[in-house]
Design a protein around this motif. Sequence first.
Motif, PDB file in Angstrom:
ATOM      1  N   ARG A 188      43.105  32.796  39.215  1.00  0.00           N
ATOM      2  CA  ARG A 188      42.542  33.877  38.839  1.00  0.00           C
ATOM      3  C   ARG A 188      43.168  35.197  39.265  1.00  0.00           C
ATOM      4  N   TYR A 189      43.380  36.009  38.439  1.00  0.00           N
ATOM      5  CA  TYR A 189      44.082  37.580  38.836  1.00  0.00           C
ATOM      6  C   TYR A 189      43.287  38.383  38.372  1.00  0.00           C
ATOM      7  N   PHE A 190      43.098  39.616  39.117  1.00  0.00           N
ATOM      8  CA  PHE A 190      42.255  40.995  38.360  1.00  0.00           C
ATOM      9  C   PHE A 190      43.319  42.022  38.190  1.00  0.00           C
ATOM     10  N   VAL A 191      42.969  42.592  37.255  1.00  0.00           N
ATOM     11  CA  VAL A 191      43.716  43.873  36.639  1.00  0.00           C
ATOM     12  C   VAL A 191      42.784  45.033  36.774  1.00  0.00           C
ATOM     13  N   LEU A 192      43.282  45.820  37.611  1.00  0.00           N
ATOM     14  CA  LEU A 192      42.509  47.266  37.815  1.00  0.00           C
ATOM     15  C   LEU A 192      43.497  48.335  37.470  1.00  0.00           C
ATOM     16  N   ASN A 193      42.861  49.249  36.729  1.00  0.00           N
ATOM     17  CA  ASN A 193      43.653  50.600  36.445  1.00  0.00           C
ATOM     18  C   ASN A 193      45.083  50.091  35.801  1.00  0.00           C
ATOM     19  N   GLY A 194      45.057  49.081  35.111  1.00  0.00           N
ATOM     20  CA  GLY A 194      46.391  48.550  34.419  1.00  0.00           C
ATOM     21  C   GLY A 194      47.407  47.788  35.480  1.00  0.00           C
ATOM     22  N   LYS A 195      47.020  47.689  36.837  1.00  0.00           N
ATOM     23  CA  LYS A 195      48.041  46.971  37.596  1.00  0.00           C
ATOM     24  C   LYS A 195      47.150  45.742  38.045  1.00  0.00           C
ATOM     25  N   PRO A 196      47.863  44.629  37.834  1.00  0.00           N
ATOM     26  CA  PRO A 196      47.690  43.329  37.760  1.00  0.00           C
ATOM     27  C   PRO A 196      47.860  42.949  39.624  1.00  0.00           C
ATOM     28  N   PHE A 197      46.810  42.207  40.039  1.00  0.00           N
ATOM     29  CA  PHE A 197      46.757  41.818  41.388  1.00  0.00           C
ATOM     30  C   PHE A 197      46.577  40.316  41.617  1.00  0.00           C
ATOM     31  N   SER A 198      47.069  39.708  42.680  1.00  0.00           N
ATOM     32  CA  SER A 198      47.128  38.154  42.980  1.00  0.00           C
ATOM     33  C   SER A 198      46.446  37.962  44.150  1.00  0.00           C
ATOM     34  N   ARG A 199      45.987  37.016  44.682  1.00  0.00           N
ATOM     35  CA  ARG A 199      45.365  36.665  46.153  1.00  0.00           C
ATOM     36  C   ARG A 199      46.731  36.241  46.847  1.00  0.00           C
ATOM     37  N   ASN A 200      47.765  36.029  46.534  1.00  0.00           N
ATOM     38  CA  ASN A 200      48.848  35.647  47.003  1.00  0.00           C
ATOM     39  C   ASN A 200      50.275  36.463  46.988  1.00  0.00           C
ATOM     40  N   GLY A 201      50.061  37.546  46.343  1.00  0.00           N
ATOM     41  CA  GLY A 201      51.127  38.438  46.125  1.00  0.00           C
ATOM     42  C   GLY A 201      52.112  38.534  44.896  1.00  0.00           C
ATOM     43  N   THR A 202      51.785  37.257  44.452  1.00  0.00           N
ATOM     44  CA  THR A 202      52.916  36.940  43.037  1.00  0.00           C
ATOM     45  C   THR A 202      52.022  36.990  41.992  1.00  0.00           C
ATOM     46  N   VAL A 203      52.371  37.736  40.783  1.00  0.00           N
ATOM     47  CA  VAL A 203      51.806  37.848  39.625  1.00  0.00           C
ATOM     48  C   VAL A 203      52.798  37.417  38.599  1.00  0.00           C
ATOM     49  N   PRO A 204      52.367  36.443  37.801  1.00  0.00           N
ATOM     50  CA  PRO A 204      53.601  35.865  36.858  1.00  0.00           C
ATOM     51  C   PRO A 204      53.755  36.881  35.580  1.00  0.00           C
ATOM     52  N   SER A 205      54.808  36.598  35.000  1.00  0.00           N
ATOM     53  CA  SER A 205      54.855  37.463  33.957  1.00  0.00           C
ATOM     54  C   SER A 205      53.841  37.563  32.595  1.00  0.00           C
ATOM     55  N   LEU A 206      53.322  36.553  32.509  1.00  0.00           N
ATOM     56  CA  LEU A 206      52.134  36.433  31.503  1.00  0.00           C
ATOM     57  C   LEU A 206      50.925  37.245  32.104  1.00  0.00           C
ATOM     58  N   VAL A 207      50.859  37.544  33.281  1.00  0.00           N
ATOM     59  CA  VAL A 207      49.760  38.365  33.669  1.00  0.00           C
ATOM     60  C   VAL A 207      50.076  39.666  33.333  1.00  0.00           C
ATOM     61  N   HIS A 208      51.374  39.871  33.736  1.00  0.00           N
ATOM     62  CA  HIS A 208      51.855  41.328  33.569  1.00  0.00           C
ATOM     63  C   HIS A 208      51.696  41.685  31.907  1.00  0.00           C
ATOM     64  N   GLU A 209      52.056  40.725  31.058  1.00  0.00           N
ATOM     65  CA  GLU A 209      52.052  41.040  29.504  1.00  0.00           C
ATOM     66  C   GLU A 209      50.341  41.298  28.883  1.00  0.00           C
ATOM     67  N   VAL A 210      49.783  40.446  29.612  1.00  0.00           N
ATOM     68  CA  VAL A 210      48.282  40.556  29.282  1.00  0.00           C
ATOM     69  C   VAL A 210      47.680  42.107  29.708  1.00  0.00           C
ATOM     70  N   ALA A 211      48.097  42.360  30.753  1.00  0.00           N
ATOM     71  CA  ALA A 211      47.690  43.756  31.299  1.00  0.00           C
ATOM     72  C   ALA A 211      48.216  44.678  30.428  1.00  0.00           C
ATOM     73  N   LYS A 212      49.234  44.546  29.792  1.00  0.00           N
ATOM     74  CA  LYS A 212      49.681  45.535  28.906  1.00  0.00           C
ATOM     75  C   LYS A 212      48.720  45.760  27.467  1.00  0.00           C
ATOM     76  N   LYS A 213      48.411  44.576  27.291  1.00  0.00           N
ATOM     77  CA  LYS A 213      47.724  44.427  25.972  1.00  0.00           C
ATOM     78  C   LYS A 213      46.211  44.972  26.093  1.00  0.00           C
ATOM     79  N   ILE A 214      45.510  44.770  27.078  1.00  0.00           N
ATOM     80  CA  ILE A 214      43.873  44.944  27.349  1.00  0.00           C
ATOM     81  C   ILE A 214      43.706  46.420  27.732  1.00  0.00           C
ATOM     82  N   SER A 215      42.854  47.183  27.178  1.00  0.00           N
ATOM     83  CA  SER A 215      42.522  48.564  27.488  1.00  0.00           C
ATOM     84  C   SER A 215      41.605  48.573  28.592  1.00  0.00           C
TER      85      SER A 215
END
Length: 260
Positions: A188-215
């Motif tokens: 599970r990742y969280f996106v807050l104010n357009g910025k993705p966060f992970s519990r281990n410091g690594t955010v995969p590119s898929l999550v970054h792409e999703v963060a761009k799509k969701i308002s």
Amino acid sequence: MYLLYPSDPYNKTAVDEAFAEEYAAVSTLGLPCSLFSFEDFESNEFRAKPALPTGSDVIYRGWMMTPDVYVRLVEAVTAKEAYLVTQADAYRECHYLPGWYSLCVDWTPETIFADKGADFVKLVQGKQWPAYFVKDYVKSLTTQRGSVAESPDGIAEVVTLIEQYRGSLEGGVCIRKFEELLPETEERYFVLNGKPFSRNGTVPSLVHEVAKKISSPFFSVDTVMAKSGELRLIELGDGQVSDRKKWEPEQFAAILQSQS
């Protein structure tokens, strides 16, 4: 940023036990919090203690609610001259699978949406899927039976069991193409104010792409590895009502502080 938590049902001066660890963690970091009685809110009475400061940006952290009930929470907070950061449309977009599916279709299993009285066999005719993962707009069937129908004829059984065990079917029916996944890789990742966060410091590119799509300003992203080796998106959720899963409360509190 001002955080709003439900109080204990029997003690309105204490946070609900389910959120106690998180509440302690955010309080330790100095993030301001208020409590409100969820039970009183359900009876159309909303009173936050301490009172929400005029003009404050509020993030709710508590129990799931239907989009219609969430509209009432938006109205209640607005009446106190404060502002829920996640407005009603954004809540619905992430809380209900049809709200985000078309934006993320490239990364998630193919899905058919239907009313509970639909002819499910006819809807999946010609799909040639190996099996069918059945859920409502929010949750799947978590009993030992599980949410997978091996054939089209089994879809109606899962729908009936969801209603039986959960009391109702929220929103409608989602019939998803079954994919071979590795459940132990779910994250599970969280996106807050357009910025993705992970519990281990690594955010995969898929999550970054999703963060761009969701308002939405605050949402969760669940991924899992397929047996094919491809990372797949399995769920989005409103960040206010998503539990932390494997996140330590201090980790979660830190991302809230970083955006406050």
